[in-house]
Design a protein around this motif. Structure first.
Motif, short mmCIF file in Angstrom:
data_model
loop_
_atom_site.label_atom_id
_atom_site.label_comp_id
_atom_site.label_asym_id
_atom_site.label_seq_id
_atom_site.Cartn_x
_atom_site.Cartn_y
_atom_site.Cartn_z
N THR A 81 21.60 14.86 1.81
CA THR A 81 22.59 14.84 0.73
C THR A 81 22.73 16.21 0.08
O THR A 81 23.83 16.73 -0.09
N LEU A 82 21.60 16.81 -0.29
CA LEU A 82 21.65 18.10 -0.98
C LEU A 82 22.09 19.23 -0.06
O LEU A 82 22.84 20.12 -0.45
N GLY A 83 21.61 19.21 1.18
CA GLY A 83 21.86 20.33 2.07
C GLY A 83 23.20 20.32 2.77
O GLY A 83 23.71 21.37 3.17
N ARG A 84 23.82 19.14 2.91
CA ARG A 84 25.02 19.06 3.74
C ARG A 84 26.21 18.37 3.08
O ARG A 84 27.35 18.65 3.43
N LYS A 85 25.96 17.45 2.16
CA LYS A 85 27.05 16.60 1.71
C LYS A 85 27.77 17.12 0.46
O LYS A 85 28.88 16.70 0.18
N ILE A 86 27.11 18.00 -0.32
CA ILE A 86 27.76 18.48 -1.54
C ILE A 86 28.73 19.60 -1.21
O ILE A 86 29.89 19.58 -1.59
N ILE A 87 28.23 20.65 -0.52
CA ILE A 87 29.09 21.73 -0.03
C ILE A 87 28.56 22.17 1.32
O ILE A 87 27.45 21.81 1.73
N ASP A 88 29.35 22.97 2.03
CA ASP A 88 28.88 23.60 3.26
C ASP A 88 28.19 24.90 2.88
O ASP A 88 28.82 25.89 2.52
N LEU A 89 26.87 24.88 2.94
CA LEU A 89 26.08 26.02 2.48
C LEU A 89 25.93 27.08 3.57
O LEU A 89 25.66 26.76 4.73
N GLY A 90 26.08 28.35 3.17
CA GLY A 90 25.71 29.46 3.99
C GLY A 90 24.44 30.08 3.44
O GLY A 90 23.98 29.72 2.35
N PRO A 91 23.84 31.06 4.16
CA PRO A 91 22.59 31.67 3.68
C PRO A 91 22.71 32.31 2.30
O PRO A 91 21.80 32.18 1.48
N ALA A 92 23.83 32.98 2.01
CA ALA A 92 23.99 33.61 0.70
C ALA A 92 24.05 32.55 -0.40
O ALA A 92 23.43 32.71 -1.47
N GLU A 93 24.81 31.48 -0.15
CA GLU A 93 24.91 30.41 -1.14
C GLU A 93 23.55 29.74 -1.36
O GLU A 93 23.17 29.43 -2.50
N GLY A 94 22.82 29.51 -0.28
CA GLY A 94 21.50 28.90 -0.40
C GLY A 94 20.55 29.76 -1.20
O GLY A 94 19.81 29.28 -2.07
#
Length: 335
Positions: A243-256
């Motif tokens: 849920t946190l890693g994939r469903k809220i937004i599409d995360l890239g390394p900078a965003e993470g």
């Protein structure tokens, strides 16, 4: 073995069970972004988070004192141990319910809600509403806003600073940087969440008559709370990680990286400066939303975010209600 000792051991075992569920329920807080961006493999990330939680627990004494002595006042005696037991079981139940549905609710607020609910139902203890307001309710409302705004601001700063960089090279660099930010996040999580279990154990020792203070923390409480939280974290909570890693937004390394650094900074500040037991879940989730909003508001999947917010709002009263039911069931046993 005296009845008091049996009752205290029952509460400690319940607290350890809560600590373990807290670990696998909130493992996502420390590693979801690193796993989703492939900065770390899942097992490496979990191992690092477990170590970070263990280390962080040893810096959470002030948070533990707030939980053990600042939220409720209970007289010494076995009936008070029944209150603490019911509160912890209420928190465990809510953790399992939200874990099943993959909702990153707050284990901290489940524990506080359970403890307050059982105390109100028992009538022989008092709730410290001033402390609840200042160190629980206000941070519960403020931390998501702070996390969102700081996440947005930090991500804007990163985008501006590296606006002329090569995407491939930047992604590789931020994946390395995420190892550091995830480590900070896991230490901050241990500093906050292991401390809450420590506070419950000390409260049990005090109300059971085995120590004279609800703020003195024996060395073995640090080690057991830290070890059990680390074990629970290593077990992982994959539903919430997704849920946190994939469903809220599409995360890239900078965003993470941005989300983790913002969240860990807020955790450290509250633990070391304010001594406030805030929610790691609220903080990292709102930071992820703030980071995602820098792309465009529609980049955040607000339907998923809405479900999470509903879980946030219902956690305190739901855990309190469950704890009331549990206390009604165990009251004859604890006298």
């Amino acid at each position: 073995m005296s009845p008091e000792l049996i009752a205290v051991l029952a509460v400690i075992l319940a607290a350890m069970a809560f600590d373990y569920t807290n670990g696998f329920h909130d493992a996502a807080n420390a590693i979801a972004t690193s796993v989703s961006t492939r900065a770390l493999t899942p097992r490496v990330a979990l191992a690092m988070a477990a170590v970070g939680n263990f280390v962080g627990a040893h810096f959470g004494a002030e948070v533990a004192k707030t939980v053990g002595d600042g939220l409720v006042k209970l007289p010494v005696g076995i009936p008070s141990l029944g209150v603490v037991f019911a509160g912890v079981v209420g928190a465990i139940a809510w953790n399992l319910i939200t874990w099943y549905f993959g909702l990153p609710s707050s284990s901290s607020h489940a524990l506080f809600g359970g403890l307050v609910g059982a105390t109100l139902f028992a009538t022989h203890g008092t709730v410290e509403w001033d402390t609840i307001l200042v160190k629980v309710l206000i941070p519960m409302v403020a931390s998501p806003f702070v996390g969102f705004l700081l996440g947005f601001a930090v991500m804007v700063g990163i985008m501006w600073a590296f606006r002329r960089g090569q995407p491939g090279k930047l992604n590789r660099g931020f994946r390395i940087a995420q190892t550091i930010s995830a480590a900070f996040m896991s230490v901050g999580h241990g500093m906050q969440d292991a401390a809450k279990t420590m506070g419950i154990i000390v409260l049990a020792l005090y109300t059971g008559g085995f120590q004279d203070s609800a703020t003195d923390i024996p060395w073995w409480v640090f080690w057991t709370s830290a070890a059990v939280l680390a074990a629970g974290t290593y077990a992982g909570g994959w539903r919430i990680i997704r849920t946190l890693g994939r469903k809220i937004i599409d995360l890239g390394p900078a965003e993470g990286f941005a989300a983790e650094m913002v969240a860990s900074s807020v955790l450290f500040f509250n633990a070391l400066v304010l001594h406030a037991p805030i929610s790691t879940t609220h903080t990292i989730t709102s930071a992820i939303m703030g980071v995602g909003a820098t792309k465009r508001l529609s980049a955040v999947r607000w339907n998923v975010a809405g479900n999470i917010v509903i879980a946030w709002i219902t956690t305190f009263p739901a855990a309190a209600l469950i704890a009331c039911i549990v206390y009604f069931a165990v009251r004859p046993i604890f006298g």
